[in-house]
Design an enzyme around this catalytic site. Sequence first.
Site, PDB file in Angstrom:
ATOM      1  N   SER A  12     -65.067  93.829  63.112  1.00  0.00           N
ATOM      2  CA  SER A  12     -64.241  94.455  63.585  1.00  0.00           C
ATOM      3  C   SER A  12     -63.282  93.370  64.507  1.00  0.00           C
ATOM      4  CB  SER A  12     -64.586  95.639  64.478  1.00  0.00           C
ATOM      5  OG  SER A  12     -63.483  96.042  65.546  1.00  0.00           O
ATOM      6  N   HIS A  37     -61.876  94.674  59.688  1.00  0.00           N
ATOM      7  CA  HIS A  37     -61.669  96.057  60.114  1.00  0.00           C
ATOM      8  C   HIS A  37     -60.818  95.918  61.304  1.00  0.00           C
ATOM      9  CE1 HIS A  37     -62.784 100.260  60.901  1.00  0.00           C
ATOM     10  NE2 HIS A  37     -62.976  99.829  62.032  1.00  0.00           N
ATOM     11  N   ASP A  39     -58.888  97.832  64.217  1.00  0.00           N
ATOM     12  CA  ASP A  39     -59.093  99.138  65.158  1.00  0.00           C
ATOM     13  C   ASP A  39     -57.682  99.434  65.849  1.00  0.00           C
ATOM     14  OD1 ASP A  39     -61.635 100.068  64.559  1.00  0.00           O
ATOM     15  OD2 ASP A  39     -62.537  98.277  65.735  1.00  0.00           O
ATOM     16  N   MET A  41     -55.584 101.592  68.379  1.00  0.00           N
ATOM     17  CA  MET A  41     -55.827 102.663  69.373  1.00  0.00           C
ATOM     18  C   MET A  41     -54.681 102.997  70.399  1.00  0.00           C
ATOM     19  SD  MET A  41     -59.615 101.494  70.822  1.00  0.00           S
ATOM     20  CE  MET A  41     -60.897 101.148  69.755  1.00  0.00           C
ATOM     21  N   HIS A  70     -58.258 100.933  60.701  1.00  0.00           N
ATOM     22  CA  HIS A  70     -58.578 102.264  61.387  1.00  0.00           C
ATOM     23  C   HIS A  70     -57.688 102.816  62.377  1.00  0.00           C
ATOM     24  CE1 HIS A  70     -62.393 104.075  63.819  1.00  0.00           C
ATOM     25  NE2 HIS A  70     -61.582 104.917  63.379  1.00  0.00           N
ATOM     26  N   MET A  72     -56.952 105.292  65.315  1.00  0.00           N
ATOM     27  CA  MET A  72     -57.402 106.105  66.394  1.00  0.00           C
ATOM     28  C   MET A  72     -56.251 106.531  66.972  1.00  0.00           C
ATOM     29  SD  MET A  72     -60.948 104.125  66.931  1.00  0.00           S
ATOM     30  CE  MET A  72     -60.046 102.515  66.455  1.00  0.00           C
ATOM     31  N   MET A 141     -68.185 107.828  62.165  1.00  0.00           N
ATOM     32  CA  MET A 141     -68.270 107.079  63.500  1.00  0.00           C
ATOM     33  C   MET A 141     -69.831 107.468  64.009  1.00  0.00           C
ATOM     34  SD  MET A 141     -65.231 105.720  63.858  1.00  0.00           S
ATOM     35  CE  MET A 141     -65.971 104.997  65.574  1.00  0.00           C
ATOM     36  N   ASP A 177     -69.227 103.046  61.332  1.00  0.00           N
ATOM     37  CA  ASP A 177     -68.628 102.330  62.401  1.00  0.00           C
ATOM     38  C   ASP A 177     -69.252 102.682  63.823  1.00  0.00           C
ATOM     39  OD1 ASP A 177     -66.582 100.593  63.931  1.00  0.00           O
ATOM     40  OD2 ASP A 177     -64.791 101.847  63.158  1.00  0.00           O
TER      41      ASP A 177
END
Length: 230
Positions: A12, A37, A39, A41, A70, A72, A141, A177
């Site tokens: 990540s 990966h 992330d 957010m 991913h 979020m 998760m 994750d």
Amino acid sequence: MPTQSAIKIAPSILSADFADFGREIQAIEAQGADWVHVDVMDGHFVPNLTFGPQLCKAIRRHIKTVMDVHLMISPVDTYIEAFAEAGADIITAHAEAGPHMHRTLQAIRATGKKAGLALNPGTPAEAAAPLLDLVDLICVMTVNPGFGGQKFLHSQIDKVRSLRAMIGGRPIHIEIDGGITPETAPLVTAAGADVLVAGSSVFSGGSVERPEIYGRNIRAIRAAVETVAV
Ligand code: DX5
Ligand code: ZN
């Protein structure tokens, strides 16, 4: 159950140097990363803010493997097209992000990208059951999402086992994750996971000047899962 040689490690970039994503990505791929990966957010669905589709697009040209995005964020649907255009290969959304996960997964598939469903630690495996025909990946998760460097939640291992049984012969990855280290990785691969996201345990101690440390960290996770009999 996937064979151990099929285990993929997805560092990540949340734990990378944010001012140097291009070289960081080149370094982890050269050192054995299978996927990258990313992330995303929003400061609303999770209490942290990272980056959006423009950054994803900018780093895409440095990624030779797989861009695993991913999300979020909530809402999700309004941004799917933008992340698809940014070059994501896999787009994962959270079951908890909105009331219409079925529609969200359909929308991801409609872009031609692979669709992922992420489950927070408080969400049961059964939430995935009605959606199995729409997913290419289920992300379990093993920390509450929002930050790197948190402690692995052992309570999630049974969920991985339930999901692998529920999936049966379908070609669906189970990605883990949060809190993956050489100690925790074998626990989840033995339960049926085949993709391991790892942030702090891959990047810790290394840098673009010392990329061999990334390689050492990746190999330590791989070696730990390979010692577990299939
Ligand atoms: C957490 C993120 C993870 C995180 C994992 O919300 O989804 O991908 O970067 O970091 P580590 O491996 O440090 O737990
Ligand atoms: Zn993640």
